[in-house]
Write an enzyme that holds these catalytic residues in place. Structure first.
Site, PDB file in Angstrom:
ATOM      1  N   ASP A 165      36.465   2.952 -11.621  1.00  0.00           N
ATOM      2  CA  ASP A 165      35.154   3.463 -12.018  1.00  0.00           C
ATOM      3  C   ASP A 165      34.900   3.265 -13.509  1.00  0.00           C
ATOM      4  O   ASP A 165      33.754   3.159 -13.942  1.00  0.00           O
ATOM      5  CB  ASP A 165      35.059   4.977 -11.731  1.00  0.00           C
ATOM      6  CG  ASP A 165      34.850   5.262 -10.258  1.00  0.00           C
ATOM      7  OD1 ASP A 165      34.435   4.340  -9.529  1.00  0.00           O
ATOM      8  OD2 ASP A 165      35.110   6.406  -9.831  1.00  0.00           O
ATOM      9  N   HIS A 173      30.518  13.092  -5.883  1.00  0.00           N
ATOM     10  CA  HIS A 173      29.351  12.316  -6.320  1.00  0.00           C
ATOM     11  C   HIS A 173      28.074  12.801  -5.671  1.00  0.00           C
ATOM     12  O   HIS A 173      27.007  12.817  -6.288  1.00  0.00           O
ATOM     13  CB  HIS A 173      29.528  10.838  -5.945  1.00  0.00           C
ATOM     14  CG  HIS A 173      30.155  10.011  -7.007  1.00  0.00           C
ATOM     15  ND1 HIS A 173      29.618   9.870  -8.261  1.00  0.00           N
ATOM     16  CD2 HIS A 173      31.294   9.266  -7.022  1.00  0.00           C
ATOM     17  CE1 HIS A 173      30.374   9.076  -8.990  1.00  0.00           C
ATOM     18  NE2 HIS A 173      31.419   8.701  -8.269  1.00  0.00           N
ATOM     19  N   GLN A 182      35.342  10.946  -4.702  1.00  0.00           N
ATOM     20  CA  GLN A 182      34.114  10.401  -4.114  1.00  0.00           C
ATOM     21  C   GLN A 182      33.198  11.514  -3.651  1.00  0.00           C
ATOM     22  O   GLN A 182      31.989  11.461  -3.850  1.00  0.00           O
ATOM     23  CB  GLN A 182      34.414   9.487  -2.912  1.00  0.00           C
ATOM     24  CG  GLN A 182      35.143   8.217  -3.270  1.00  0.00           C
ATOM     25  CD  GLN A 182      34.466   7.442  -4.371  1.00  0.00           C
ATOM     26  OE1 GLN A 182      33.283   7.156  -4.277  1.00  0.00           O
ATOM     27  NE2 GLN A 182      35.206   7.112  -5.416  1.00  0.00           N
ATOM     28  N   GLU A 195      12.308 -36.154  13.144  1.00  0.00           N
ATOM     29  CA  GLU A 195      11.677 -34.863  12.850  1.00  0.00           C
ATOM     30  C   GLU A 195      10.154 -35.001  12.726  1.00  0.00           C
ATOM     31  O   GLU A 195       9.463 -34.019  12.460  1.00  0.00           O
ATOM     32  CB  GLU A 195      12.295 -34.245  11.588  1.00  0.00           C
ATOM     33  CG  GLU A 195      13.762 -33.827  11.812  1.00  0.00           C
ATOM     34  CD  GLU A 195      14.359 -32.990  10.683  1.00  0.00           C
ATOM     35  OE1 GLU A 195      13.723 -32.872   9.616  1.00  0.00           O
ATOM     36  OE2 GLU A 195      15.456 -32.436  10.895  1.00  0.00           O
ATOM     37  N   TYR A 252      17.947  -0.552 -14.589  1.00  0.00           N
ATOM     38  CA  TYR A 252      17.491   0.809 -14.318  1.00  0.00           C
ATOM     39  C   TYR A 252      18.678   1.763 -14.425  1.00  0.00           C
ATOM     40  O   TYR A 252      19.717   1.554 -13.792  1.00  0.00           O
ATOM     41  CB  TYR A 252      16.884   0.915 -12.912  1.00  0.00           C
ATOM     42  CG  TYR A 252      16.215   2.261 -12.706  1.00  0.00           C
ATOM     43  CD1 TYR A 252      14.861   2.414 -12.963  1.00  0.00           C
ATOM     44  CD2 TYR A 252      16.959   3.372 -12.315  1.00  0.00           C
ATOM     45  CE1 TYR A 252      14.252   3.657 -12.818  1.00  0.00           C
ATOM     46  CE2 TYR A 252      16.356   4.617 -12.178  1.00  0.00           C
ATOM     47  CZ  TYR A 252      15.001   4.753 -12.436  1.00  0.00           C
ATOM     48  OH  TYR A 252      14.404   5.978 -12.306  1.00  0.00           O
ATOM     49  N   GLN A 292       7.512   3.570 -11.115  1.00  0.00           N
ATOM     50  CA  GLN A 292       6.667   3.029 -12.183  1.00  0.00           C
ATOM     51  C   GLN A 292       7.471   2.174 -13.160  1.00  0.00           C
ATOM     52  O   GLN A 292       6.986   1.149 -13.659  1.00  0.00           O
ATOM     53  CB  GLN A 292       5.891   4.142 -12.904  1.00  0.00           C
ATOM     54  CG  GLN A 292       6.713   5.256 -13.540  1.00  0.00           C
ATOM     55  CD  GLN A 292       7.069   6.382 -12.563  1.00  0.00           C
ATOM     56  OE1 GLN A 292       7.048   6.193 -11.340  1.00  0.00           O
ATOM     57  NE2 GLN A 292       7.428   7.544 -13.090  1.00  0.00           N
ATOM     58  N   HIS A 348       8.070 -38.189   4.560  1.00  0.00           N
ATOM     59  CA  HIS A 348       9.483 -38.142   4.198  1.00  0.00           C
ATOM     60  C   HIS A 348      10.092 -39.538   4.323  1.00  0.00           C
ATOM     61  O   HIS A 348      10.749 -40.038   3.411  1.00  0.00           O
ATOM     62  CB  HIS A 348      10.251 -37.174   5.114  1.00  0.00           C
ATOM     63  CG  HIS A 348      10.117 -35.726   4.747  1.00  0.00           C
ATOM     64  ND1 HIS A 348       8.922 -35.067   4.747  1.00  0.00           N
ATOM     65  CD2 HIS A 348      11.046 -34.811   4.354  1.00  0.00           C
ATOM     66  CE1 HIS A 348       9.107 -33.807   4.385  1.00  0.00           C
ATOM     67  NE2 HIS A 348      10.395 -33.624   4.135  1.00  0.00           N
ATOM     68  N   SER A 393      28.315   6.830  -2.149  1.00  0.00           N
ATOM     69  CA  SER A 393      29.660   6.306  -2.396  1.00  0.00           C
ATOM     70  C   SER A 393      30.626   6.634  -1.251  1.00  0.00           C
ATOM     71  O   SER A 393      30.422   7.586  -0.503  1.00  0.00           O
ATOM     72  CB  SER A 393      30.167   6.927  -3.690  1.00  0.00           C
ATOM     73  OG  SER A 393      31.244   6.202  -4.208  1.00  0.00           O
ATOM     74  N   GLU A 422      33.665   0.760   0.755  1.00  0.00           N
ATOM     75  CA  GLU A 422      33.334   0.398  -0.627  1.00  0.00           C
ATOM     76  C   GLU A 422      34.612   0.376  -1.469  1.00  0.00           C
ATOM     77  O   GLU A 422      34.908  -0.589  -2.151  1.00  0.00           O
ATOM     78  CB  GLU A 422      32.338   1.424  -1.182  1.00  0.00           C
ATOM     79  CG  GLU A 422      31.916   1.150  -2.615  1.00  0.00           C
ATOM     80  CD  GLU A 422      31.099   2.304  -3.208  1.00  0.00           C
ATOM     81  OE1 GLU A 422      31.113   3.412  -2.620  1.00  0.00           O
ATOM     82  OE2 GLU A 422      30.484   2.100  -4.261  1.00  0.00           O
ATOM     83  N   HIS A 423      35.364   1.481  -1.417  1.00  0.00           N
ATOM     84  CA  HIS A 423      36.634   1.612  -2.147  1.00  0.00           C
ATOM     85  C   HIS A 423      37.760   1.817  -1.146  1.00  0.00           C
ATOM     86  O   HIS A 423      37.641   2.640  -0.244  1.00  0.00           O
ATOM     87  CB  HIS A 423      36.621   2.845  -3.057  1.00  0.00           C
ATOM     88  CG  HIS A 423      35.505   2.878  -4.040  1.00  0.00           C
ATOM     89  ND1 HIS A 423      34.412   3.708  -3.899  1.00  0.00           N
ATOM     90  CD2 HIS A 423      35.315   2.200  -5.194  1.00  0.00           C
ATOM     91  CE1 HIS A 423      33.590   3.534  -4.926  1.00  0.00           C
ATOM     92  NE2 HIS A 423      34.110   2.624  -5.735  1.00  0.00           N
ATOM     93  N   ASN A 434      17.017   6.592  -7.238  1.00  0.00           N
ATOM     94  CA  ASN A 434      16.724   7.435  -6.077  1.00  0.00           C
ATOM     95  C   ASN A 434      15.906   6.666  -5.040  1.00  0.00           C
ATOM     96  O   ASN A 434      15.731   5.450  -5.150  1.00  0.00           O
ATOM     97  CB  ASN A 434      16.002   8.721  -6.525  1.00  0.00           C
ATOM     98  CG  ASN A 434      14.647   8.414  -7.171  1.00  0.00           C
ATOM     99  OD1 ASN A 434      14.107   7.318  -7.027  1.00  0.00           O
ATOM    100  ND2 ASN A 434      14.108   9.376  -7.882  1.00  0.00           N
TER     101      ASN A 434
END
Lengths: 437, 437
Positions: free
Chosen positions: A368, A269, A266, A422, A137, A198, A427, A244, A334-335, A221
């Site tokens: 990046d 963004h 950052q 068990e 995506y 969709q 088994h 981010s 993250e960074h 999103n």
């Protein structure tokens, strides 16, 4: 921090008695609006499952302002080729550099099969195989980044995924030609002009035109994120990425303008992005803050960056950088940039970060684009338990066992005993019957 | 298959014209009831977040019929030691064999750090570190299996997880002592007598008594599964396991009783479990079916096994075992037994399976207990895109980049160009400013 006056950005000091509470508040602050889109997404997915292409066409008209027919759901090869041909030489060269560096770094991540015989003759092993098909995506509009195509498609390619399909919404018909160019560079030619829940539903369940995939990756999103959560299980998904973040740990011997630019890279963004500076130098902190204010005025996305810095930015003053690793691990950024003389020493003392950038000449932005490592990284403190995107996300492991009669005779009784305690008769029998027990 | 008469179990034949439709129906059949427990679980989690221990105590009284106080939420070390001391020698030996074999196999899965310098002097790398803390959910009642403790705790231990906490519901106060024994063998001593969504919430958010963990693993009922999904993001989770499955590919030269026992060893787990046989020998298929009927009568969990076999079992007759790999890949079974003379040849031709058991002397049950490989495996066709539990589930990777001025000069312009075409000014500036551009 003076009572009642919120400084912008937040300024914390580990020496203050209120530090722990303020730091907890910073860690706990929600940056994302959790739009409740679950019901809408459920309805969209159900429609795509029932109506197939017709639903895709109807929803794309409604959400993207674009009239499609089944014949043009898929972007033509001529359109991809034309985008590539029209890409300026310099851009093409930069994309190719990025592609090649990402490819060669990720090639090292390919896990190795393991097959061995243990002391009693049991054969064990792990065999890795690629996922057959992946749907990538790519967001539309402003966040339609060619670098994101590279970062998602290259690891899949390196893993050996046979079919990589891509989808990108074409709002009112407009596709970012560089996204098509990046796809072509990656060898991806199955591209659909679809977006939102969709598109995710089409990848998960298939339609007349689109064959389903085994795994869906890529950012999106709130609708896309909710759709990925809902189809998880039917197909695999990658992480659900949040806004981010960057944490810069810097001593006072940095150029404040460099560090300010890194924090803003950052912040620009997303207004929900977060930039944090930890430093042991109050004067340097002031200088960075001033530099941020100056630079903000010159950015095309200055309003976004300013909102992020104002609402989520923070400067944490420490008595000594010795305090930084523990704070950093609680943030689990993250960074993480380590802009100090001996970044390795600091790095050795911390554990939780998606990606680390060592030294004053490694701005996070290199990662990046062209460093070679992946820019899809765990956000929102999830580096405590998860990793950035890699080849491992596109392969899966089959574990292997092989016993002969002798090994079954040796191990069988223990298995029979455990089955017995068990309460699992069949088994036990499946072993006992082979041993004439 | 005769029109209108459903044979029990389903009998499919790849020669029949209706095969493809029947096979699709088999693949698409829902075996799990999707109880809609989301709202109830959301309420439970909210209560635990707000009320802490008090909510745990109230909910445990309500759901488990057990009165707790904060002091006894946690199982005492004396109770664990007593359970261990009371375990019969033979059971202890079997658990220890299993523990040691699982440990030594999983030790081979530990990923290696990678650090290297590329042709232009850029340092890249990956560093793996253990997750700090893990919460292991162990079901109560009939499904309270000591083997499940081993399979979840050992990989965490091998990975180097410092804190492994465990929770197991004690319905009306009853704990399976073997679960405590298995925990002790694994070196797990932080054990809570809690179950359901409330236990998951306590691990995710913490209470006065229970510190939060970074990741939650282990099987559970619909409430536990829903709770894991809801807390995912705040903490990591492992897969959401569905009912167990086995596919046996067998030629006619097997003992039908052996294969019947193998099919029943999955069926006895759960009426929603699924056992499938693919064979090229119609007479053998009949013999296995007859053996299943015979053996069913002698199982303590015969009713469960019979329901599973009746509702979800299937025998697929193929013209030749050459057809088996393609069918197997479409099923993507959790467990795959290859009971043929040359199992390696068959294995080489298929790709999607959680675990494979090679040859006539490797019943799947060996993998459940003492083979050394993990028994937590992808169900419901998710072996197409995911793997069984391993050490990798308890570590995470930090990617590393380190440039000096020369490398930044070499790579910087490409990064600046990509930032430019993506419209991210501060990204470009953070590089350009270091190059005096």
């Amino acid at each position: 921090m003076t009572e009642g006056v919120r400084r912008v950005p937040s300024r914390l000091n580990t020496d203050d008695s209120g530090f722990e509470a303020e730091f907890r508040a910073l860690l706990g602050a929600k940056r994302e609006q959790a739009d409740d889109v679950d019901a809408a997404v459920r309805h969209i997915i159900a429609r795509v499952r029932e109506e197939g292409d017709a639903a895709l066409i109807d929803l794309t008209r409604q959400f993207d302002g674009l009239d499609l027919t089944p014949e043009v759901l898929r972007v033509g090869q001529d359109e991809i080729d034309a985008a590539h041909a029209a890409t300026p030489e310099e851009t093409l060269a930069a994309l190719t550099t990025a592609h090649d560096r990402i490819s060669s770094h990720h090639a090292r991540q390919m896990p190795k099969d393991d097959r061995y015989v243990d002391a009693i003759g049991v054969e064990l092993g792990s065999r890795w195989t690629a996922v057959d098909s992946v749907g990538l995506y790519v967001p539309g509009g402003q966040a339609s980044y060619p670098s994101s195509v590279l970062m998602n498609a290259v690891p899949a390619k390196v893993a050996g995924v046979e079919r990589i399909a891509m989808t990108v919404p074409a709002m009112r018909g407009v596709l970012n030609p560089l996204v098509l160019t990046a796809a072509k560079i990656c060898g991806v030619s199955e591209i659909y002009r679809l977006g939102g829940a969709q598109a995710v539903a089409a990848f998960a369940y298939g339609t007349e035109t689109i064959a389903p995939v085994a795994k869906i990756v890529g950012p999106g999103n709130a609708f896309v994120a909710a759709a990925k959560r809902q189809v998880f299980g039917t197909v695999g998904i990658d992480m659900i990425a949040g806004p981010s973040e960057i944490l810069v740990i810097a001593d006072g011997r940095n150029d404040p303008d460099w560090i300010a630019a890194d924090l803003l890279s950052q912040a620009e963004h997303d207004s929900a992005a977060q930039s944090i500076l930890i430093t042991d130098d109050a004067g340097f902190a002031d200088a960075v803050e001033a530099a941020v204010e100056r630079q903000l005025k010159t950015l095309s996305r200055g309003a976004t960056a300013a909102a992020s810095w104002r609402d989520h930015g923070a400067i944490i003053l420490v008595g000594s950088l010795d305090e930084a690793p523990a704070l950093s691990d609680r943030i689990a950024p993250e960074h993480l940039e380590l802009a100090v003389d001996d970044p390795e020493a600091l790095f050795a003392r911390l554990r939780h970060a998606g990606a680390v950038f060592l030294g004053r000449h490694t701005p996070e932005v290199i990662g990046d684009y062209v460093g070679g490592s992946n820019h899809v990284l765990p956000t929102a403190r999830s580096a405590r338990f998860s990793s950035g995107l890699s080849v491992l996300d596109f392969v899966k492991r089959t574990s292997i066992l092989k016993l002969g009669p002798d090994q079954l005779r040796e191990l069988g009784p223990a298995a029979i005993e455990l089955a017995r305690v068990e309460g699992l008769d069949a088994h036990g029998r499946s072993v006992a019957i082979r041993l004439n027990l």
